[in-house]
Design an enzyme around this catalytic site. Structure first.
Site, PDB file in Angstrom:
ATOM      1  N   ARG A 169      24.343  16.124  23.251  1.00  0.00           N
ATOM      2  CA  ARG A 169      24.195  16.605  24.633  1.00  0.00           C
ATOM      3  C   ARG A 169      22.726  16.636  25.034  1.00  0.00           C
ATOM      4  O   ARG A 169      22.374  16.415  26.181  1.00  0.00           O
ATOM      5  CB  ARG A 169      24.867  17.977  24.785  1.00  0.00           C
ATOM      6  CG  ARG A 169      26.391  17.848  24.920  1.00  0.00           C
ATOM      7  CD  ARG A 169      27.085  19.184  24.842  1.00  0.00           C
ATOM      8  NE  ARG A 169      27.068  19.732  23.502  1.00  0.00           N
ATOM      9  CZ  ARG A 169      26.839  20.999  23.196  1.00  0.00           C
ATOM     10  NH1 ARG A 169      26.618  21.868  24.158  1.00  0.00           N
ATOM     11  NH2 ARG A 169      26.833  21.401  21.939  1.00  0.00           N
ATOM     12  N   HIS A 183      30.554  26.649  16.709  1.00  0.00           N
ATOM     13  CA  HIS A 183      29.841  25.560  17.386  1.00  0.00           C
ATOM     14  C   HIS A 183      30.846  24.829  18.263  1.00  0.00           C
ATOM     15  O   HIS A 183      31.963  24.555  17.825  1.00  0.00           O
ATOM     16  CB  HIS A 183      29.245  24.621  16.326  1.00  0.00           C
ATOM     17  CG  HIS A 183      28.247  23.650  16.867  1.00  0.00           C
ATOM     18  ND1 HIS A 183      28.596  22.647  17.746  1.00  0.00           N
ATOM     19  CD2 HIS A 183      26.912  23.519  16.655  1.00  0.00           C
ATOM     20  CE1 HIS A 183      27.514  21.941  18.053  1.00  0.00           C
ATOM     21  NE2 HIS A 183      26.476  22.459  17.403  1.00  0.00           N
TER      22      HIS A 183
END
Ligand SMILES: Cc1cc2nc3c(=O)[nH]c(=O)nc-3n(C[C@H](O)[C@H](O)[C@H](O)COP(=O)(O)OP(=O)(O)OC[C@H]3O[C@@H](n4cnc5c(N)ncnc54)[C@H](O)[C@@H]3O)c2cc1C
Length: 634
Positions: free
Chosen positions: A286, A266
């Protein structure tokens, strides 16, 4: 809470060991295990659910950003076909197409069902389940509860499940599956996955973590739902339970592992302070507008737009920001393209790795993730409460005022137990697998949010087919005393030795070897060195000595975990050597290109062959014409 013990006396071990009998046992009480248990119980069967931690503590509770399902609540154009396309593209087309199709088609029903069972999702202004943007998903698709979605999912499944009458065995670790030879009444024909059938499952052998006493489970069908393998790496986002147990149990029982080379790093784990390095920062940051910047404050992702996503990704900050504003208000404009900050995880993780390598990283070896200048403090605290507290408490950073420092962390394994896409059955008759421990759904790279939906969709399918399998059998299979005694001997061996290495030190060495030689960027030379180290560790692990007695002996538990970690690590390294290309989460410095010919058409499968691991290529199942058409539609 153990159920009534078997009173039978026999030569199959039930006289010597505490024994529990069920139609179906489920090993693992995360999202996949609970959903499987609910489904099998709904068939009126007697179900036992086993977990090595406490109920409610499975790794799934850590899930943050959301569950992906094409509900179309924020963007009505969304539907299963778009979700299917996004998933296959994200997986670089190595996914088992049928699993990706079932997943995309069934995820909305599973999420709505969760709501009917009491899950409280965030809402749209008109009261429907709210959906947020995530990497690689064309439309806002992730149903969420702030950034604590996993907690709500587990709470709901547990509350619903507990009323079905299933028996729960907590703090009980399974160390071996028990089998009976032959087809177990099966047809002997290859299943839809192309695997020919092996032995049949008969139950499981394990120990109570508290007392160290052994326990037997006898069952007509077994579902493995034991989660991931992140604890094989130094920097990881996973809970202590993620030691590859289910994958190793299945492998030792004769099932196959597939796609093990694909370990997802990740992009955004914490990099500071060192004590919490690797702890996850949800992609939801995000999704809510957060941007990745280097030490010069430049937004980095515009320099790393992958050709596969070039047509649909904004090349400028202005367009990217316009897309974000439009998509979160439900007013999509097809001429405005997505922000590159939400490219799939493999691309973003490699971009961060490249920036740090080029000397443009943050002070502690990551890059900056900025939400402070993008959203108001009130928005951040409302939409990302767990992230706000995580940084405040662990890093003394106020994310409403300062950027976070982030870097890649081993997070999720796309690889796992090879299953039949329609039933989730392995090549061991009566043995099923679902959730992160199973392979096939995500191909070379998983899209965020597609794990929680995978747990619900394939947990249900595994529970259903395990239940049907059990219903077709009249009696419980008999257990083989020889296998049980072998399992007991294997578990107790570390107490018998006079000297040997410390299991915790060996685990550290394993994590170091995997991080260094089988990590985010790989080469043949590094992988071969990794395999040499794993082999040396395997030999030393076979000489570990444990002091004390069996009562809550953490060193003993660690020793048992080491066997599993070594199996999955070896499978990962061997498959990574064989795949001589870069694709999705598997990046080879010596083979940087994606091979559109040979490796686009094969999955890599590992299987136990005597004392060695056999690794081979198998062709991808052919995609029918109408499904190809769905993939090509825009
Ligand atoms: C921090 C974080 C955030 C995430 N956020 C998201 C997200 O927002 N959306 C998303 O889709 N995915 C997310 N993921 C991924 C997702 O949470 C996992 O992939 C998923 O929860 C795995 O669920 P599972 O049911 O397969 O296994 P787990 O939840 O890992 O459960 C495994 C169970 O198996 C038991 N077990 C293991 N070994 C044994 C054994 N030997 N004997 C008995 N029991 C055993 C454990 O005790 C546990 O009960 C996130 C992951 C992390 C780490």
């Amino acid at each position: 809470m153990p159920s009534a013990q078997s009173q039978s006396t026999s030569s199959d071990g039930s006289a010597r060991y505490e024994t529990h009998e069920h139609d179906v046992i489920i090993i693992g009480a995360g999202g996949a295990g609970l959903r499987a248990a609910i489904e099998a119980s709904a068939l009126g069967l007697d179900v036992g659910l086993i977990c090595k931690s406490l109920l409610g503590k499975a790794h799934t509770v850590m899930a943050e950003g959301g569950v992906a399902a094409a509900l179309g609540n924020v963007e009505p154009k969304d539907n299963w076909k778009v979700h299917f396309r996004d998933t296959m593209k994200g997986g670089r087309y190595l996914n088992q197409w049928r699993m990706a199709q079932l997943h995309a088609m069934e995820a909305p029903d599973r999420v709505n069902e969760l709501e009917e069972w009491g899950a409280l999702f965030d809402r749209t202004a008109d009261g429907r389940i709210l959906q947020r943007n995530f990497g690689g998903h064309k439309y806002p698709r992730l149903a969420h509860v702030g950034d604590r979605t996993g907690l709500e999912m587990i709470r709901t499944l547990q509350q619903h499940g507990i009323h079905t009458g299933m028996k729960v065995y907590m703090e009980c670790t399974v160390t071996r599956l028990l089998t009976t030879p032959g087809s177990g009444g099966g047809s002997g024909a290859p299943g839809a996955s192309g695997q020919e059938e092996g032995d049949a499952v008969a139950g499981a052998f394990g120990y109570w973590r508290e007392s160290g006493r052994f326990v037997l489970f006898r069952a007509k069908a077994v579902v493995l739902a034991t989660g991931g393998i992140g604890r094989a790496f130094q920097i990881n986002s996973n809970s202590w339970e993620c030691t590859g147990d289910g994958q190793a149990l299945a492998y030792l029982a004769g099932a196959e592992l597939m796609d093990m080379e694909f370990m997802q790093f990740h992009p955004t784990g914490m990099v500071w302070p060192p004590s919490v390095r690797g702890t996850l920062i949800t992609e939801g940051v995000r999704g809510e507008g957060g941007t990745l910047r280097n030490k010069d404050q430049k937004r980095i992702m515009f320099d790393y737009i992958h050709p596969l996503y070039a047509n649909e990704t904004a090349p400028t900050e202005e367009e990217a920001d316009r897309w974000l504003a439009l998509s979160t208000s439900g007013k999509m404009d097809k001429n405005v393209r997505r922000t590159p900050d939400l490219l799939p995880r493999d691309i973003v993780a490699r971009a961060i790795h490249a920036e740090v390598k080029a000397g443009r990283g943050s002070p502690h070896g990551g890059v900056f993730l900025d939400i402070a200048t993008r959203r108001t403090a009130a928005d951040i605290k409302r939409k990302l409460p767990a992230m706000y507290h995580q940084f405040k408490e662990l890093g003394d950073v106020d994310i409403t005022k300062e950027p976070m420092e982030v870097g890649p962390t081993a997070h999720y394994t796309m690889g796992g137990i090879r299953v039949d896409p329609e039933t989730q059955q392995t090549r061991v008759r009566g043995l099923f697998a679902a959730g992160e421990c199973a392979a096939g759904m995500h191909g070379a790279n998983r899209l965020g949010g597609n794990s929680l939906s995978d747990l619900l969709v394939f947990g249900r399918i595994a529970g259903l087919h395990a239940g049907r399998h059990a219903k077709e059998r009249s009696g419980l299979p008999s257990l083989d005393l020889g296998q049980i005694e072998d399992a007991a001997r294997e578990a107790l061996a570390p107490f018998e030795r006079s000297s040997g290495p410390n299991p915790f030190a060996l685990h550290e060495e394993l994590k170091d070897a995997m991080q260094t030689y089988v990590g985010i960027i790989r080469t043949e030379e590094d992988l071969s060195e990794g395999l040499r180290r794993l082999e040396a560790l395997r030999e030393r692990a076979g000489t570990i000595r444990i002091d004390g007695n069996r009562h809550y002996n953490a060193g003993w538990h660690e020793t048992i975990d080491m066997r599993n970690l070594l199996i999955v690590s070896e499978a990962m390294a061997r498959a990574a050597v064989l795949r001589k290309e870069s694709r999705g989460a598997h990046a080879r410095d010596d083979f940087p290109d994606t091979d559109k010919e040979h490796f686009a058409k094969v999955n890599i499968v590992s299987r136990k062959h005597g004392d060695t691991m056999e690794v081979r290529e198998v062709p991808l199942p052919p995609i029918p014409g109408e499904i190809k058409q769905v993939l090509e539609e825009e």
